[in-house]
Design a protein around this motif. Structure first.
Motif, PDB file in Angstrom:
ATOM      1  N   LYS A  66       0.740  -1.134   0.011  1.00 37.81           N
ATOM      2  CA  LYS A  66       0.157   0.060   0.142  1.00 37.81           C
ATOM      3  C   LYS A  66       0.849   1.304   0.024  1.00 37.81           C
ATOM      4  O   LYS A  66       1.911   1.419   0.858  1.00 37.81           O
ATOM      5  CB  LYS A  66      -0.898  -0.055   1.278  1.00 37.81           C
ATOM      6  CG  LYS A  66      -2.154  -0.682   1.158  1.00 37.81           C
ATOM      7  CD  LYS A  66      -3.034  -0.665   2.478  1.00 37.81           C
ATOM      8  CE  LYS A  66      -4.130  -1.659   2.383  1.00 37.81           C
ATOM      9  NZ  LYS A  66      -4.840  -1.921   3.760  1.00 37.81           N
ATOM     10  N   GLU A  67       0.572   2.292  -0.824  1.00 38.73           N
ATOM     11  CA  GLU A  67       1.286   3.497  -0.719  1.00 38.73           C
ATOM     12  C   GLU A  67       0.550   4.687  -0.471  1.00 38.73           C
ATOM     13  O   GLU A  67      -0.865   4.666  -1.036  1.00 38.73           O
ATOM     14  CB  GLU A  67       1.516   3.634  -2.252  1.00 38.73           C
ATOM     15  CG  GLU A  67       2.931   3.007  -2.551  1.00 38.73           C
ATOM     16  CD  GLU A  67       3.522   3.077  -4.037  1.00 38.73           C
ATOM     17  OE1 GLU A  67       3.058   4.345  -4.693  1.00 38.73           O
ATOM     18  OE2 GLU A  67       4.221   2.324  -4.859  1.00 38.73           O
ATOM     19  N   ARG A  68       1.007   5.445   0.334  1.00 42.19           N
ATOM     20  CA  ARG A  68       0.136   6.773   0.533  1.00 42.19           C
ATOM     21  C   ARG A  68       1.084   7.786   0.940  1.00 42.19           C
ATOM     22  O   ARG A  68       2.295   7.401   1.474  1.00 42.19           O
ATOM     23  CB  ARG A  68      -1.066   6.549   1.739  1.00 42.19           C
ATOM     24  CG  ARG A  68      -0.282   6.230   3.102  1.00 42.19           C
ATOM     25  CD  ARG A  68      -1.560   5.784   3.984  1.00 42.19           C
ATOM     26  NE  ARG A  68      -0.984   5.188   5.166  1.00 42.19           N
ATOM     27  CZ  ARG A  68      -0.957   5.845   6.353  1.00 42.19           C
ATOM     28  NH1 ARG A  68      -1.333   7.137   6.511  1.00 42.19           N
ATOM     29  NH2 ARG A  68      -0.344   5.150   7.576  1.00 42.19           N
ATOM     30  N   MET A  69       0.678   9.008   0.686  1.00 44.06           N
ATOM     31  CA  MET A  69       1.657  10.024   0.877  1.00 44.06           C
ATOM     32  C   MET A  69       1.796  10.596   2.547  1.00 44.06           C
ATOM     33  O   MET A  69       0.367  10.566   3.017  1.00 44.06           O
ATOM     34  CB  MET A  69       1.385  11.515   0.274  1.00 44.06           C
ATOM     35  CG  MET A  69       1.644  11.118  -1.522  1.00 44.06           C
ATOM     36  SD  MET A  69       3.273  10.291  -1.801  1.00 44.06           S
ATOM     37  CE  MET A  69       4.388  11.936  -1.263  1.00 44.06           C
ATOM     38  N   ALA A  70       2.745  10.747   3.073  1.00 46.37           N
ATOM     39  CA  ALA A  70       2.747  11.422   4.513  1.00 46.37           C
ATOM     40  C   ALA A  70       2.311  12.899   4.596  1.00 46.37           C
ATOM     41  O   ALA A  70       2.652  13.404   3.411  1.00 46.37           O
ATOM     42  CB  ALA A  70       3.907  11.267   5.004  1.00 46.37           C
ATOM     43  N   THR A  71       1.296  12.994   5.525  1.00 46.86           N
ATOM     44  CA  THR A  71       0.968  14.553   5.466  1.00 46.86           C
ATOM     45  C   THR A  71       1.789  15.120   6.745  1.00 46.86           C
ATOM     46  O   THR A  71       1.771  16.415   6.729  1.00 46.86           O
ATOM     47  CB  THR A  71      -0.614  14.535   6.020  1.00 46.86           C
ATOM     48  OG1 THR A  71      -0.899  13.752   7.223  1.00 46.86           O
ATOM     49  CG2 THR A  71      -1.421  13.816   4.805  1.00 46.86           C
ATOM     50  N   GLU A  72       2.258  14.405   7.409  1.00 48.66           N
ATOM     51  CA  GLU A  72       3.348  15.023   8.322  1.00 48.66           C
ATOM     52  C   GLU A  72       4.667  14.531   8.222  1.00 48.66           C
ATOM     53  O   GLU A  72       4.721  13.108   8.138  1.00 48.66           O
ATOM     54  CB  GLU A  72       2.783  14.916   9.615  1.00 48.66           C
ATOM     55  CG  GLU A  72       1.770  15.931  10.070  1.00 48.66           C
ATOM     56  CD  GLU A  72       1.442  15.640  11.702  1.00 48.66           C
ATOM     57  OE1 GLU A  72       2.073  15.224  12.506  1.00 48.66           O
ATOM     58  OE2 GLU A  72       0.096  15.928  11.956  1.00 48.66           O
ATOM     59  N   PHE A  73       5.598  15.116   8.360  1.00 48.32           N
ATOM     60  CA  PHE A  73       7.215  14.552   8.217  1.00 48.32           C
ATOM     61  C   PHE A  73       7.646  14.825   9.658  1.00 48.32           C
ATOM     62  O   PHE A  73       7.761  15.598  10.110  1.00 48.32           O
ATOM     63  CB  PHE A  73       7.957  15.354   7.229  1.00 48.32           C
ATOM     64  CG  PHE A  73       7.427  15.041   5.710  1.00 48.32           C
ATOM     65  CD1 PHE A  73       7.934  13.827   5.262  1.00 48.32           C
ATOM     66  CD2 PHE A  73       6.746  15.835   5.133  1.00 48.32           C
ATOM     67  CE1 PHE A  73       7.496  13.584   3.936  1.00 48.32           C
ATOM     68  CE2 PHE A  73       6.315  15.667   3.863  1.00 48.32           C
ATOM     69  CZ  PHE A  73       6.739  14.293   3.250  1.00 48.32           C
ATOM     70  N   LEU A  74       8.073  13.595  10.190  1.00 50.61           N
ATOM     71  CA  LEU A  74       8.472  13.578  11.614  1.00 50.61           C
ATOM     72  C   LEU A  74       9.914  14.101  11.507  1.00 50.61           C
ATOM     73  O   LEU A  74      10.647  14.180  10.692  1.00 50.61           O
ATOM     74  CB  LEU A  74       8.649  12.262  12.030  1.00 50.61           C
ATOM     75  CG  LEU A  74       7.122  11.276  12.186  1.00 50.61           C
ATOM     76  CD1 LEU A  74       7.312  10.063  12.777  1.00 50.61           C
ATOM     77  CD2 LEU A  74       6.193  12.081  13.290  1.00 50.61           C
TER      78      LEU A  74
END
Ligand SMILES: [Zn+2]
Length: 74
Positions: A66-74
């Protein structure tokens, strides 16, 4: 100053420099403790895979991750 370390891809042996938590290239880090219903009960496996080896590895998957884009970068 953070100590310089080296991370090695277990697939191809390429070394990457790391300063503390900052690595020059991103990579996959897997740490798995096998459980009772495996033949490796209690064993902890740990390895690193560089991005190009990761891409080659995924070509062998029957079902893509599954692929999705991060909405927050840690
Ligand atoms: Zn590699």
């Amino acid at each position: 100053m953070e100590e310089k370390k080296s991370i090695v891809c277990n697939c191809c042996g390429t070394h990457f420099s790391a300063f503390g938590n900052v690595v020059e290239k991103d990579f996959l880090h897997v740490k798995k403790q096998w459980g009772y219903f495996s033949k490796k009960d209690g064993r902890i496996d740990e390895f690193f895979v560089c991005e190009s080896c990761y891409d080659k590895w995924l070509e062998n998957f029957v079902i893509c991750p599954k692929e999705r884009m991060a909405t927050e970068f840690l």
